[in-house]
Design a protein around this motif. Structure first.
Motif, PDB file in Angstrom:
ATOM      1  N   CYS A 127       0.829  -1.212   0.000  1.00  0.00           N
ATOM      2  CA  CYS A 127       0.000   0.000   0.000  1.00  0.00           C
ATOM      3  C   CYS A 127       0.867   1.266   0.000  1.00  0.00           C
ATOM      4  O   CYS A 127       0.602   2.208  -0.733  1.00  0.00           O
ATOM      5  CB  CYS A 127      -0.919  -0.030   1.215  1.00  0.00           C
ATOM      6  SG  CYS A 127      -2.022   1.411   1.323  1.00  0.00           S
ATOM      7  N   ASP A 128       1.921   1.267   0.813  1.00  0.00           N
ATOM      8  CA  ASP A 128       2.823   2.418   0.849  1.00  0.00           C
ATOM      9  C   ASP A 128       3.494   2.634  -0.499  1.00  0.00           C
ATOM     10  O   ASP A 128       3.616   3.767  -0.978  1.00  0.00           O
ATOM     11  CB  ASP A 128       3.871   2.222   1.937  1.00  0.00           C
ATOM     12  CG  ASP A 128       3.249   2.217   3.333  1.00  0.00           C
ATOM     13  OD1 ASP A 128       2.117   2.732   3.477  1.00  0.00           O
ATOM     14  OD2 ASP A 128       3.889   1.651   4.258  1.00  0.00           O
ATOM     15  N   GLU A 146      -3.232  12.083  -5.614  1.00  0.00           N
ATOM     16  CA  GLU A 146      -3.733  12.347  -4.274  1.00  0.00           C
ATOM     17  C   GLU A 146      -5.216  12.004  -4.135  1.00  0.00           C
ATOM     18  O   GLU A 146      -5.658  11.572  -3.078  1.00  0.00           O
ATOM     19  CB  GLU A 146      -3.508  13.841  -3.910  1.00  0.00           C
ATOM     20  CG  GLU A 146      -2.042  14.204  -3.776  1.00  0.00           C
ATOM     21  CD  GLU A 146      -1.848  15.652  -3.368  1.00  0.00           C
ATOM     22  OE1 GLU A 146      -2.867  16.367  -3.199  1.00  0.00           O
ATOM     23  OE2 GLU A 146      -0.692  16.055  -3.201  1.00  0.00           O
ATOM     24  N   LEU A 165      -7.849   4.598  -0.584  1.00  0.00           N
ATOM     25  CA  LEU A 165      -6.929   3.498  -0.292  1.00  0.00           C
ATOM     26  C   LEU A 165      -6.654   3.408   1.203  1.00  0.00           C
ATOM     27  O   LEU A 165      -6.650   2.321   1.795  1.00  0.00           O
ATOM     28  CB  LEU A 165      -5.640   3.700  -1.086  1.00  0.00           C
ATOM     29  CG  LEU A 165      -4.557   2.635  -0.882  1.00  0.00           C
ATOM     30  CD1 LEU A 165      -5.044   1.285  -1.418  1.00  0.00           C
ATOM     31  CD2 LEU A 165      -3.269   3.051  -1.614  1.00  0.00           C
ATOM     32  N   GLN A 166      -6.451   4.549   1.888  1.00  0.00           N
ATOM     33  CA  GLN A 166      -6.149   4.547   3.318  1.00  0.00           C
ATOM     34  C   GLN A 166      -7.344   4.041   4.140  1.00  0.00           C
ATOM     35  O   GLN A 166      -7.172   3.322   5.127  1.00  0.00           O
ATOM     36  CB  GLN A 166      -5.778   5.969   3.763  1.00  0.00           C
ATOM     37  CG  GLN A 166      -4.489   6.475   3.154  1.00  0.00           C
ATOM     38  CD  GLN A 166      -3.284   5.689   3.618  1.00  0.00           C
ATOM     39  OE1 GLN A 166      -3.290   5.087   4.715  1.00  0.00           O
ATOM     40  NE2 GLN A 166      -2.244   5.670   2.784  1.00  0.00           N
ATOM     41  N   THR A 170       1.016   4.024  -2.984  1.00  0.00           N
ATOM     42  CA  THR A 170       0.631   5.408  -2.668  1.00  0.00           C
ATOM     43  C   THR A 170       1.591   6.402  -3.312  1.00  0.00           C
ATOM     44  O   THR A 170       1.190   7.483  -3.728  1.00  0.00           O
ATOM     45  CB  THR A 170       0.599   5.605  -1.137  1.00  0.00           C
ATOM     46  OG1 THR A 170      -0.311   4.652  -0.558  1.00  0.00           O
ATOM     47  CG2 THR A 170       0.139   7.011  -0.763  1.00  0.00           C
ATOM     48  N   ASP A 171       2.889   6.014  -3.407  1.00  0.00           N
ATOM     49  CA  ASP A 171       3.901   6.911  -3.975  1.00  0.00           C
ATOM     50  C   ASP A 171       3.632   7.206  -5.440  1.00  0.00           C
ATOM     51  O   ASP A 171       4.038   8.282  -5.938  1.00  0.00           O
ATOM     52  CB  ASP A 171       5.286   6.318  -3.816  1.00  0.00           C
ATOM     53  CG  ASP A 171       5.678   6.201  -2.352  1.00  0.00           C
ATOM     54  OD1 ASP A 171       5.096   6.938  -1.536  1.00  0.00           O
ATOM     55  OD2 ASP A 171       6.564   5.350  -2.038  1.00  0.00           O
ATOM     56  N   GLN A 191      -5.575   8.368  -3.140  1.00  0.00           N
ATOM     57  CA  GLN A 191      -4.893   7.893  -1.944  1.00  0.00           C
ATOM     58  C   GLN A 191      -5.838   7.794  -0.742  1.00  0.00           C
ATOM     59  O   GLN A 191      -5.697   6.917   0.110  1.00  0.00           O
ATOM     60  CB  GLN A 191      -3.711   8.817  -1.618  1.00  0.00           C
ATOM     61  CG  GLN A 191      -2.591   8.736  -2.631  1.00  0.00           C
ATOM     62  CD  GLN A 191      -1.422   9.641  -2.265  1.00  0.00           C
ATOM     63  OE1 GLN A 191      -1.413  10.254  -1.171  1.00  0.00           O
ATOM     64  NE2 GLN A 191      -0.454   9.740  -3.169  1.00  0.00           N
ATOM     65  N   GLN A 192      -6.865   8.685  -0.590  1.00  0.00           N
ATOM     66  CA  GLN A 192      -7.750   8.691   0.577  1.00  0.00           C
ATOM     67  C   GLN A 192      -8.575   7.405   0.638  1.00  0.00           C
ATOM     68  O   GLN A 192      -8.707   6.781   1.686  1.00  0.00           O
ATOM     69  CB  GLN A 192      -8.674   9.922   0.510  1.00  0.00           C
ATOM     70  CG  GLN A 192      -9.558  10.087   1.761  1.00  0.00           C
ATOM     71  CD  GLN A 192     -10.372  11.357   1.702  1.00  0.00           C
ATOM     72  OE1 GLN A 192     -10.281  12.125   0.741  1.00  0.00           O
ATOM     73  NE2 GLN A 192     -11.164  11.601   2.756  1.00  0.00           N
TER      74      GLN A 192
END
Length: 1433
Positions: A972-973, A981, A987-988, A976-977, A984-985
């Motif tokens: 996941c990290d 943006e 996904l978190q 995310t890179d 990304q929300q």
């Protein structure tokens, strides 16, 4: 004058008669010798045939082949399509040299060939050819055959025989040169002696020579009669004509005896038959049947034996068939039927080879005798019936096994089927092809049938129906045979088909070649032959067809050899392939040369026809011009050189046609040429002075033009051969075209150069010396230039052609590379614009990979091809002027383009792989985590068997670790890179929910597993308690039925220390330990209390049940009954043994007492088992009874045991007394039987000894005496052994002898008397045999003397002069004295014969022999007295 004319006419008539006889003998000899040669050349591989003896011997090829067959040696031979005379003379010289190197069997010296040389044979001179062939027949057959005859050895060893001079023609006229070859007369005499020995003057037949004695044909029949008497009726022969006898004799010899038919009746039925032809034919009988009399007798005897064996075999086959029919029709089970079939099949196989050998043809014509035909018919009938039975047994099996059996039989028949080789190879190949297709269709089902059969074989039944095991095992073996040999069989069939296809092509080519290489006819017939050749060879592509067939055959042969593995088969196949290759190599060369030969013949016919027509017309005009003026003749004959060339061309063409055309055409051509050449010769003598007019100018002009043309050609060729050339495909192809043009022009240039050379020599004779010198210098320089061109162009053309092949391939690879490179660029352009998930992206990506791989492979081919080209150019000596830089630049450009493409596609791939890898990693880790959480939640809620749930959940939760969650978080990290943006929300949020579920799961899992463990243990505890209660209920229920003893044992076993009730305690303890780990408020913690109450109740029930079983008295009932019965039996037997002891023992009651004792012993043995049972039973009952009962029962059993031992002791004492008494009686009977047997043997030996002196010979009597002595030794040894045994027995027994001893002593006395009588008889026989032996020795001395004196007597008669008379008389006197001593010995022989006491028959025979010898000695004395004792005056 009239007298002179008459004498002249008479002389001419005699000469004509001699010439006619000479011609007739030549014809007969030619025919006979031709047949003799063909009979030997037929053995050659490949065979040869002589059609015309005088023509076929000209080239020497068949002559050398004949000598190779006769000698077994390989001789050098010059062969080819057209053998020139020089080669023919060389071949004949080789043959004559080989003959001169051989040695005569009789003389031992080399064979001499008088007046025979190579040129005469090459010219086909009849008398010389016949003389040579006769020499070969004489030395290679007649001499070798007659020298080995044992009955004629004395003839062949004689060194003083009269030599006979044999020429090629005995009556040849003076005009012909004779072949005076010297041979020994011994060969002819020996052959005649053999005939006379064979015929033996039967029925007045006398053979004196090899001429008129054979004219009637009776002599031939007599020779046949000596070999096979049943073939000839000599009485019938004498009543027929000569021609009938000769025809019949030659036919019988050929058909029945295998003698080649070298003669015809008209050859022999003449006033003076040819001796050489008859000797050649008669020698064939000697060759096939050297031991003529034994051959006939043995043949008859063998024929009778064969007939007897055939009749016996037929009887056996008919009986076998009847038995087979009965067995086949019998009503029995399938197993019994198959066993019966196997029995008959074994008998059939045992007899098969013997019977097949018996029905092989005895005669050379291949026909069977009547007995053989009957046996073959019966055997074929039995074979068919046996095989039909086998098929019936297989088909009778239940489906599908019956169908499999029928198929298996057909497969076996196909695999064992023999291929019939027919005379025409094409028919054989077609037959094999049809069979091959049939066998392929049949064997393609092998795997399917095999699988079905293996399933049946495994279960040993079909749909529950059992199959006879033997039949099933045999079918398994048959399946193994079919499956293991089918592939090899099909390979062999394919090889054989191709083999005979190839052979048919070879035979067809050979037959066509024979029709093409003949003596030709007119032009039209030659054109037809050429059209036939073109149609057969070129239009039908015969050579390509043969090559394709050969290559396929070669590959098939290699596979067949590899599969077969047999060394012998591999050698045979390779031998066939090598022989075929060699045969085709020679044959193809000859076939290829046929067209040029036919075209050459047609060309010469055309040239000859044109020149003859024009020359005839010109000769007519020229002959008329001879009467004209000088100027007119000079003007007319200005072109005379042209007509000289025409005349020369006409003769060359005509002579060629005369050599190659048949006799009739050659004769016409010779006559036409003779006429034209005569006219030309007459004309040329008149006009030859005009031949040089105006020719010099023409020749100089021709010289100048030709020099210019040749120089231009040389300069242009030198330029093309030496100028530098850049290496490329188009440049090399242009060079090849130029070189091929030079190659085509070189023969023309050579012809022009030769022509201009002749012209230059003619000009030089007429021009000044300086001009001629300059002319020759120019010619020399031009010759050097042309020679250099011819030297250089051919290797350069070859190298350029070889170079063009890899260059063309290299050009194709480069073009292919750039095409693939263009497709790569197109695919990259599309891929950079498309998303990865689109179908077009996937399609173009696949195309990119394929094109990239294609570029890589093509580049490797380009590098390899360029290296090959560069290496080829570098290593070539003739391509040094080739420049390779352009090629190297072209290859470097390809490399550069490939590297750019690799870099471009590599950058694109790296970018695409990075994005795909991160996304894929995240999706995989997320899916894995969700799967783990879902499975864990389902496990917590699952209901069912606690033991199964515990096993599965323990395994699952023990493997649950933090790595799955960590991998998901890491992916996941990383994702995310690279995500924007806005994505990304979401996904978190998904990550937080999954992480919370993971933590909840880790808290609930341990208590869930504890609940499952407690449930499992409680279930096991309850099961054990229930098992104990069930056992207690069973014991109480079964105790009245099975007895308390067995139930107690079962109780103790079941409730031992390892029993279920102890397991309950352990389970309870484990449940308590698990419950402590649970929370206080968990209701499962109350489980141990419930389990404690259940266990306490169970223990009380166990103790109560055991006490009831022990106190039950039923267990002693059987024991008490048997104990009482055993005690009463002991008391009864003790009383019976006491009575036997008190009773007196004798011979009368011995048997009765013995039977009673044995009966008691048997009872004791049985009751001993009862005692053992009581002891063992007591030990068992003690364990399950009270101590008081056990003590009482033990004391009772001890008393019974003591009483039983006392009974056994008393019985043993009685048995010992009986045994001693019985041994004494048995020994006396044995000794009596042995004595009676020895007396019988002694009497028999005496009777046989009386027959010794009645035998027919001394040797037989001595052998009988030896056997008699050996037998008496055996009898004496047996007697001594018996005496020793008696002495030992008497010493051991002691006591007074009884009545039996007296009887034995009487038998021994009788035996001693017989022994003494036999010894006296043996001494008497030995004395008589020594006398007989002395008589035979003396008789042999006298007989040997008589035999030796026979030849000495004759030798004494043959004194040769008066001077030797005195010495002869002295020897005679000494001889007479010895004879008197021998006469005395003969008298003694008569006396000895009377004194020897032999049998009546032998005594009479010895007297007759002695009297006969005495008479012979008396006869010799009388003869000496009559011939040598001088008479008184």
């Amino acid at each position: 004058m009239a007298t002179s004319r008459a004498a002249s006419r008479s002389s001419r008539d005699i000469t004509n008669v001699m010439q006619r006889l000479q011609d007739e003998q030549e014809i007969v000899q030619k025919r006979t010798f031709t047949k003799w040669i063909n009979s030997h050349l037929a053995k050659r591989k490949p065979p040869m045939v002589v059609d015309d003896l005088f023509e076929d011997m000209k080239d020497g090829i068949k002559l050398l082949a004949l000598l190779e067959v006769l000698s077994g040696q390989k001789l050098p031979c010059e062969q080819g399509r057209r053998v020139k005379r020089i080669h023919a003379v060389a071949n004949i010289g080789t043959a004559l040299k080989f003959l001169e190197g051989r040695k005569s069997v009789y003389r031992g010296s080399p064979i001499k060939l008088v007046n025979i040389n190579s040129t005469d044979i090459a010219d086909g001179r009849p008398s010389i050819v016949l003389g040579l062939i006769w020499t070969i027949i004489l030395y290679f057959q007649i001499e070798e055959l007659t020298s080995n005859l044992p009955q004629l050895q004395s003839l062949s060893s004689s060194a003083s025989s009269v030599d006979s001079t044999v020429s090629s023609e005995t009556a040849s006229p003076p005009s012909k040169r004779k072949v005076a070859t010297k041979i020994q007369g011994n060969a002819k005499k020996a052959l005649l002696k053999w005939v006379q020995y064979a015929v033996g003057k039967q029925m007045g037949i006398e053979v004196k020579d090899f001429g008129r004695s054979w004219r009637s044909g009776v002599a031939f029949h007599s020779v046949i009669h000596a070999i096979r008497p049943e073939l000839v009726d000599l009485e019938k022969v004498k009543s027929r004509t000569n021609r009938e006898n000769l025809e019949d004799a030659f036919t019988i010899a050929e058909v029945q005896l295998g003698i080649p038919r070298l003669l015809d009746p008209e050859d022999v039925d003449v006033d003076k038959p040819d001796e050489k032809s008859i000797m050649t034919y008669v020698a064939q009988f000697l060759k096939h049947y050297p031991d003529i009399h034994s051959a006939g007798a043995d043949g008859q005897e063998n024929e009778r034996e064969d007939k007897l064996i055939l009749k016996e075999t037929k009887v056996w086959i008919e009986q076998f068939e009847r038995d087979l029919t009965r067995a086949q029709m019998a009503d029995s089970s399938p197993q019994d039927k198959y066993q019966s079939f196997k029995h008959f099949r074994v008998q059939y196989e045992i007899k098969r080879k013997q019977i097949e050998h018996l029905i092989q043809p005895f005669h050379r014509d291949g026909k069977l005798s009547l007995d053989q035909a009957l046996v073959k018919q019966a055997w074929d009938r039995v074979t068919s019936r046996l095989f039909d039975w086998h098929i019936q047994l297989d088909k009778s099996l239940p489906a599908p096994l019956g169908t499999i059996g029928a198929w298996l039989y057909r497969a076996e028949v196909a695999l064992r089927e023999e291929i019939t080789i027919q005379q025409v190879h094409e028919e054989t190949a077609n037959t094999i092809q049809r069979k091959l297709e049939q066998h392929k269709d049949l064997l393609q089902n092998t795997d399917a049938h095999k699988r079905a059969f293996h399933e049946i074989y495994r279960t040993r039944s079909v749909n529950g129906i059992p199959v006879p095991p033997d039949q099933l095992e045999d079918m398994a073996e048959r399946f193994h045979f079919v499956s293991s040999t089918s592939e090899l069989h099909l390979m062999k069939m394919e090889f054989l088909e191709l083999k005979y296809r190839l052979l048919s092509l070879l035979v067809l080519a050979e037959s066509k070649l024979k029709s093409w290489i003949i003596k030709y006819g007119r032009r039209e017939s030659v054109e037809l032959l050429l059209q036939n050749y073109i149609s057969f060879i070129e239009n039908s592509k015969f050579f390509e067809q043969y090559e394709v067939t050969y290559q396929i055959l070669k590959e098939t042969a290699e596979m067949y050899i590899k599969a077969d593995g047999s060394v012998e088969e591999a050698e045979n196949v390779m031998k066939f392939m090598n022989e075929t290759t060699a045969q085709w190599r020679n044959l193809s060369v000859e076939v290829r040369s046929v067209r040029s030969m036919l075209e050459e013949v047609i060309s010469n016919w055309d040239r000859y026809g044109d020149t003859v027509a024009s020359l005839q017309a010109w000769l007519e005009d020229a002959e008329k011009m001879l009467s004209e003026s000088e100027n007119a003749k000079k003007d007319f004959f200005r072109n005379l050189p042209h007509w000289i060339q025409q005349h020369t061309a006409m003769n060359e063409a005509g002579n060629f046609l005369i050599e190659t055309c048949d006799e009739m055409v050659s004769r016409d051509l010779k006559q036409q040429l003779l006429l034209l050449n005569g006219r030309w010769r007459d004309l040329f003598m008149e006009v030859k002075q005009y031949a040089r007019a105006d020719e010099m100018d023409r020749m100089k002009k021709e010289y100048t033009d030709c020099i210019s043309t040749l120089s231009g050609f040389a300069a242009e060729a030198q330029r093309k051969l030496s100028e530098p050339l850049e290496v490329s495909l188009i440049n090399v192809k242009l060079l090849i075209q130029d070189l091929e043009d030079i190659e085509q022009r070189v023969p023309v240039i050579d012809a022009q150069y030769k022509m201009i050379t002749k012209t230059a020599h003619l000009i030089a004779k007429e021009c000044p010396q300086e001009e001629a010198k300059e002319m020759f210098g120019t010619m020399s320089r031009l010759k050097e230039q042309l020679a250099k061109v011819k030297e250089c162009y051919s290797p350069l053309l070859y190298e350029a052609q070889q170079l063009s092949i890899p260059l063309e391939e290299l050009e194709k690879q480069i073009t292919s590379f750039y095409d693939a490179l263009g497709k790569v660029n197109e695919s990259l352009a599309v891929l950079q614009q498309e998303a990865q998930s689109s179908p077009l992206f996937k399609q173009k990506h696949q195309e990119l990979l394929a094109c990239q791989e294609s570029c890589k492979k093509t580049l490797a081919h380009i590098e390899k091809g360029s290296q090959s080209v560069q290496k080829f150019v570098s290593l070539s000596n003739v391509l040094k002027h080739f420049d390779q830089r352009k090629l190297q630049r072209q290859v470097a450009d390809v490399h550069h383009a490939f590297q750019n493409m690799i870099k471009k596609t590599g950058d694109w791939k790296k970018h695409m792989e990075t994005n795909s890898r991160l996304m894929k990693k995240f999706e995989e880790s997320r899916a894995e985590l969700e799967k783990v959480l879902r499975v864990a939640q389902e496990g917590l809620e699952e209901k069912g068997d606690p033991e199964e749930l515990l096993r599965r959940h323990t395994g699952f939760f023990s493997q649950l670790d933090q790595r799955v969650l960590n991998a998901f978080l890491k992916a996941c990290d990383e994702l995310t890179d690279i995500l924007p943006e806005q994505e990304q929300q979401g996904l978190q949020e998904a990550v937080r929910q999954l992480h919370k579920q993971w933590k909840d799961l880790q808290g609930e899992a341990p208590y869930h597993l504890l609940h499952l463990k407690i449930a499992v243990e409680k279930k096991k505890f309850s099961a054990a308690v229930e098992e104990c209660r069930t056992e207690l209920d069973r014991e109480m229920k079964m105790a009245p039925q099975e007895g308390s003893e067995k139930i107690i044992k079962d109780h103790r076993v079941f409730f031992s220390d390892k029993g279920p009730h102890h397991v309950c305690e352990k389970r309870l303890q484990l449940i308590e330990e698990l419950c402590v780990k649970l929370p206080v408020r968990d209701p499962v913690r109350d489980t141990p209390g419930v389990c404690h109450a259940a266990l306490k109740e169970l223990k009380a029930a166990i103790d109560s049940t055991y006490l009831k079983l022990v106190e039950d008295p039923d267990k002693w009932e059987d024991y008490a009954s048997r104990s009482a019965e055993f005690a009463s039996w002991i008391a009864a037997k003790q009383q019976q043994v006491s009575r036997i002891k008190d009773e007196a023992l004798g011979a009368a009651n011995h048997g009765e007492v013995k039977r009673a004792v044995e009966e008691i012993r048997n009872d004791v043995t049985k009751k001993g088992e009862t005692l053992s049972w009581l002891k063992s039973r007591l030990q068992i009952l003690i364990e399950v009874s009270s101590e008081k009962d056990s003590q009482n029962r033990g004391d009772e059993l001890a008393d019974l045991s003591s009483s039983f031992k006392a009974l056994v002791t008393s019985l043993a004492e009685v048995e010992k007394v009986l045994r001693n008494f019985g041994e004494c009686v048995e020994y006396k009977e044995m000794v009596k039987s042995s004595l009676e047997e020895l007396m019988s043997d002694s009497q028999e030996a005496q009777e046989q000894a009386e027959k010794i002196l009645d035998t027919e010979s001394l040797l037989e009597a001595q052998q009988l005496l030896l056997r008699h002595q050996q037998k008496t030794k055996v009898i004496s040894a047996k007697r001594r052994e018996l005496q020793q045994q008696r002495a030992q027995a008497q010493q051991g027994a002691g006591g007074p002898p009884g009545p039996g001893q007296e009887e034995l002593r009487s038998l021994e006395d009788s035996l001693a008397g017989l022994e003494q009588s036999r010894e006296r008889q043996e001494r008497r026989i030995q004395v008589n045999l020594r006398k007989w032996e002395r008589f035979e020795s003396n008789k042999e001395t006298v007989v040997r003397y008589l035999f030796q004196t026979g030849s000495s007597h004759e030798r004494f008669l043959s004194f040769s002069s008066l001077e030797s008379l005195s010495s002869e008389l002295e020897q005679t006197k000494e001889f007479s004295k010895r004879t008197e001593g021998i006469a005395t010995q003969a008298e003694n022989l008569v006396k000895e014969a009377s004194e020897i006491p032999l049998g009546p028959k032998n005594r009479q025979l010895l007297r007759q022999q002695a009297t006969s010898i005495k008479d012979q000695v008396k006869t010799l004395q009388d003869a000496l007295a009559e011939e040598y004792v001088p008479q008184k005056p």
